[in-house]
Scaffold this motif. Structure first.
Motif, PDB file in Angstrom:
ATOM      1  N   ASP A   1      35.558  17.572 -21.034  1.00  0.00           N
ATOM      2  CA  ASP A   1      36.249  17.465 -22.314  1.00  0.00           C
ATOM      3  C   ASP A   1      37.547  16.712 -22.057  1.00  0.00           C
ATOM      4  OD1 ASP A   1      34.338  19.026 -23.693  1.00  0.00           O
ATOM      5  OD2 ASP A   1      35.313  20.868 -23.024  1.00  0.00           O
ATOM      6  N   ILE A   2      37.920  15.800 -22.958  1.00  0.00           N
ATOM      7  CA  ILE A   2      39.164  15.053 -22.750  1.00  0.00           C
ATOM      8  C   ILE A   2      39.998  14.994 -24.018  1.00  0.00           C
ATOM      9  CG2 ILE A   2      38.233  13.644 -20.882  1.00  0.00           C
ATOM     10  CD1 ILE A   2      38.152  11.291 -22.770  1.00  0.00           C
ATOM     11  N   VAL A   3      41.294  14.825 -23.799  1.00  0.00           N
ATOM     12  CA  VAL A   3      42.265  14.625 -24.872  1.00  0.00           C
ATOM     13  C   VAL A   3      43.013  13.334 -24.562  1.00  0.00           C
ATOM     14  CG1 VAL A   3      44.298  15.531 -26.046  1.00  0.00           C
ATOM     15  CG2 VAL A   3      42.534  17.106 -25.227  1.00  0.00           C
ATOM     16  N   ILE A   4      42.964  12.395 -25.488  1.00  0.00           N
ATOM     17  CA  ILE A   4      43.652  11.111 -25.329  1.00  0.00           C
ATOM     18  C   ILE A   4      45.052  11.230 -25.913  1.00  0.00           C
ATOM     19  CG2 ILE A   4      43.620   8.657 -25.923  1.00  0.00           C
ATOM     20  CD1 ILE A   4      41.263   9.452 -24.140  1.00  0.00           C
ATOM     21  N   ASP A   5      46.052  10.874 -25.102  1.00  0.00           N
ATOM     22  CA  ASP A   5      47.450  10.871 -25.540  1.00  0.00           C
ATOM     23  C   ASP A   5      47.881   9.412 -25.699  1.00  0.00           C
ATOM     24  OD1 ASP A   5      50.197  10.943 -25.866  1.00  0.00           O
ATOM     25  OD2 ASP A   5      50.567  12.223 -24.126  1.00  0.00           O
ATOM     26  N   ALA A   6      48.012   8.982 -26.940  1.00  0.00           N
ATOM     27  CA  ALA A   6      48.404   7.604 -27.236  1.00  0.00           C
ATOM     28  C   ALA A   6      49.845   7.530 -27.737  1.00  0.00           C
ATOM     29  CB  ALA A   6      47.455   7.007 -28.269  1.00  0.00           C
ATOM     30  N   SER A   7      50.644   8.522 -27.407  1.00  0.00           N
ATOM     31  CA  SER A   7      52.013   8.601 -27.932  1.00  0.00           C
ATOM     32  C   SER A   7      52.951   7.545 -27.365  1.00  0.00           C
ATOM     33  CB  SER A   7      52.597   9.990 -27.690  1.00  0.00           C
ATOM     34  OG  SER A   7      52.673  10.267 -26.303  1.00  0.00           O
TER      35      SER A   7
ATOM     36  N   ARG B   1      51.954  -1.493 -27.678  1.00  0.00           N
ATOM     37  CA  ARG B   1      51.139  -2.644 -28.097  1.00  0.00           C
ATOM     38  C   ARG B   1      49.699  -2.333 -27.739  1.00  0.00           C
ATOM     39  NH1 ARG B   1      53.186  -7.413 -25.290  1.00  0.00           N
ATOM     40  NH2 ARG B   1      51.458  -7.166 -23.859  1.00  0.00           N
ATOM     41  N   CYS B   2      48.804  -2.606 -28.679  1.00  0.00           N
ATOM     42  CA  CYS B   2      47.416  -2.190 -28.508  1.00  0.00           C
ATOM     43  C   CYS B   2      46.470  -3.321 -28.874  1.00  0.00           C
ATOM     44  CB  CYS B   2      47.169  -0.980 -29.403  1.00  0.00           C
ATOM     45  SG  CYS B   2      45.599  -0.211 -29.186  1.00  0.00           S
ATOM     46  N   GLY B   3      45.626  -3.706 -27.912  1.00  0.00           N
ATOM     47  CA  GLY B   3      44.642  -4.755 -28.145  1.00  0.00           C
ATOM     48  C   GLY B   3      43.294  -4.180 -28.560  1.00  0.00           C
ATOM     49  N   THR B   4      42.505  -5.015 -29.186  1.00  0.00           N
ATOM     50  CA  THR B   4      41.197  -4.607 -29.672  1.00  0.00           C
ATOM     51  C   THR B   4      40.275  -4.140 -28.550  1.00  0.00           C
ATOM     52  OG1 THR B   4      41.431  -6.209 -31.454  1.00  0.00           O
ATOM     53  CG2 THR B   4      39.230  -5.368 -31.050  1.00  0.00           C
ATOM     54  N   GLN B   5      40.392  -4.744 -27.370  1.00  0.00           N
ATOM     55  CA  GLN B   5      39.506  -4.384 -26.268  1.00  0.00           C
ATOM     56  C   GLN B   5      39.640  -2.907 -25.894  1.00  0.00           C
ATOM     57  OE1 GLN B   5      41.798  -6.825 -26.148  1.00  0.00           O
ATOM     58  NE2 GLN B   5      40.702  -8.761 -25.890  1.00  0.00           N
ATOM     59  N   CYS B   6      40.854  -2.402 -25.855  1.00  0.00           N
ATOM     60  CA  CYS B   6      41.066  -0.992 -25.513  1.00  0.00           C
ATOM     61  C   CYS B   6      40.557  -0.081 -26.624  1.00  0.00           C
ATOM     62  CB  CYS B   6      42.535  -0.715 -25.208  1.00  0.00           C
ATOM     63  SG  CYS B   6      43.033  -1.343 -23.585  1.00  0.00           S
TER      64      CYS B   6
ATOM     65  N   LYS C   1      48.082  13.023 -29.657  1.00  0.00           N
ATOM     66  CA  LYS C   1      49.289  12.359 -30.149  1.00  0.00           C
ATOM     67  C   LYS C   1      49.085  10.852 -30.167  1.00  0.00           C
ATOM     68  CE  LYS C   1      52.035  15.881 -27.865  1.00  0.00           C
ATOM     69  NZ  LYS C   1      52.917  16.135 -26.737  1.00  0.00           N
ATOM     70  N   VAL C   2      49.568  10.213 -31.228  1.00  0.00           N
ATOM     71  CA  VAL C   2      49.476   8.752 -31.329  1.00  0.00           C
ATOM     72  C   VAL C   2      50.826   8.172 -31.737  1.00  0.00           C
ATOM     73  CG1 VAL C   2      47.015   8.741 -31.892  1.00  0.00           C
ATOM     74  CG2 VAL C   2      48.674   8.780 -33.731  1.00  0.00           C
ATOM     75  N   SER C   3      51.105   6.986 -31.229  1.00  0.00           N
ATOM     76  CA  SER C   3      52.325   6.278 -31.629  1.00  0.00           C
ATOM     77  C   SER C   3      52.061   5.533 -32.933  1.00  0.00           C
ATOM     78  CB  SER C   3      52.724   5.276 -30.544  1.00  0.00           C
ATOM     79  OG  SER C   3      51.756   4.241 -30.469  1.00  0.00           O
ATOM     80  N   ASP C   4      53.135   5.092 -33.564  1.00  0.00           N
ATOM     81  CA  ASP C   4      52.989   4.286 -34.779  1.00  0.00           C
ATOM     82  C   ASP C   4      52.225   3.003 -34.481  1.00  0.00           C
ATOM     83  OD1 ASP C   4      54.306   6.103 -36.405  1.00  0.00           O
ATOM     84  OD2 ASP C   4      56.253   5.104 -36.213  1.00  0.00           O
ATOM     85  N   ALA C   5      52.514   2.376 -33.345  1.00  0.00           N
ATOM     86  CA  ALA C   5      51.844   1.122 -32.982  1.00  0.00           C
ATOM     87  C   ALA C   5      50.343   1.328 -32.826  1.00  0.00           C
ATOM     88  CB  ALA C   5      52.438   0.561 -31.684  1.00  0.00           C
ATOM     89  N   PHE C   6      49.946   2.417 -32.186  1.00  0.00           N
ATOM     90  CA  PHE C   6      48.519   2.703 -32.006  1.00  0.00           C
ATOM     91  C   PHE C   6      47.854   2.934 -33.356  1.00  0.00           C
ATOM     92  CE2 PHE C   6      44.907   5.512 -31.331  1.00  0.00           C
ATOM     93  CZ  PHE C   6      44.250   4.899 -30.284  1.00  0.00           C
ATOM     94  N   GLU C   7      48.481   3.743 -34.182  1.00  0.00           N
ATOM     95  CA  GLU C   7      47.920   4.057 -35.500  1.00  0.00           C
ATOM     96  C   GLU C   7      47.806   2.817 -36.374  1.00  0.00           C
ATOM     97  OE1 GLU C   7      48.425   7.369 -39.039  1.00  0.00           O
ATOM     98  OE2 GLU C   7      50.021   7.142 -37.560  1.00  0.00           O
ATOM     99  N   LYS C   8      48.849   1.997 -36.392  1.00  0.00           N
ATOM    100  CA  LYS C   8      48.831   0.782 -37.209  1.00  0.00           C
ATOM    101  C   LYS C   8      47.769  -0.199 -36.735  1.00  0.00           C
ATOM    102  CE  LYS C   8      53.552   1.131 -38.821  1.00  0.00           C
ATOM    103  NZ  LYS C   8      54.923   0.660 -38.741  1.00  0.00           N
ATOM    104  N   THR C   9      47.609  -0.340 -35.421  1.00  0.00           N
ATOM    105  CA  THR C   9      46.604  -1.258 -34.895  1.00  0.00           C
ATOM    106  C   THR C   9      45.201  -0.801 -35.272  1.00  0.00           C
ATOM    107  OG1 THR C   9      48.015  -1.903 -33.046  1.00  0.00           O
ATOM    108  CG2 THR C   9      45.661  -2.339 -32.813  1.00  0.00           C
ATOM    109  N   THR C  10      44.933   0.480 -35.118  1.00  0.00           N
ATOM    110  CA  THR C  10      43.599   0.967 -35.472  1.00  0.00           C
ATOM    111  C   THR C  10      43.329   0.779 -36.962  1.00  0.00           C
ATOM    112  OG1 THR C  10      44.369   3.258 -35.666  1.00  0.00           O
ATOM    113  CG2 THR C  10      43.433   2.601 -33.552  1.00  0.00           C
TER     114      THR C  10
END
Length: 98
Positions: free
Chosen positions: A35-41, A45-50, A72-81
Motif C-alpha cells: 500500500d502506498i501514499v503519494i506525497d506531492a506537497s 513543476r510537474c510534467g505530463t510524463q510523471c 498532500k498535494v501542492s498547488d502546482a501539482f493540482e493545477k497541472t493535473t
C-alpha cells in the motif's frame, strides 16, 4: 488524507520532469505489492510524463487490490493535473481509495 497503517510513503521531487519520470517509475516498481501514499506537497513543476507514471501506478495498484493514495498535494501539482484533465479522485476506485 490519513495514511493507512503500514503504507509506504512516496515523497515526490520538486521538479517532476522527464528524467524524474524514470526515477518515479523505478520507485513505484520497487514498491509494487505494498500500500502506498503519494506525497506531492513539495512539487513545484510537474510534467505530463510523471502524471502518466502516476496514472499507470494507480491502475496497477487497483489490479493488485492495494491502496494507492494521493495524499498532500501542492498547488502546482493540482493545477497541472487539472490542466491536463486528470482527476485522481475519479481515477482511484473505491476499493483502493482511503
Amino acid at each position: 488524507m490519513a495514511s493507512k497503517a503500514g503504507a509506504q510513503n512516496v515523497k515526490l521531487a520538486a521538479i517532476l520532469d522527464l528524467n524524474e519520470a524514470t526515477t518515479l517509475h523505478g520507485t513505484l516498481l520497487s514498491l509494487r505489492g505494498s500500500d502506498i501514499v503519494i506525497d506531492a506537497s513539495a512539487v513545484e513543476r510537474c510534467g505530463t510524463q510523471c502524471i502518466q507514471v502516476l496514472v499507470a501506478g494507480a491502475k496497477a495498484w487497483e489490479e493488485d487490490k492495494k491502496t494507492f493514495t494521493i495524499g498532500k498535494v501542492s498547488d502546482a501539482f493540482e493545477k497541472t493535473t487539472q490542466l491536463i484533465g486528470v482527476n485522481f479522485e475519479q481515477l482511484l476506485g473505491k476499493e483502493i481509495r482511503q
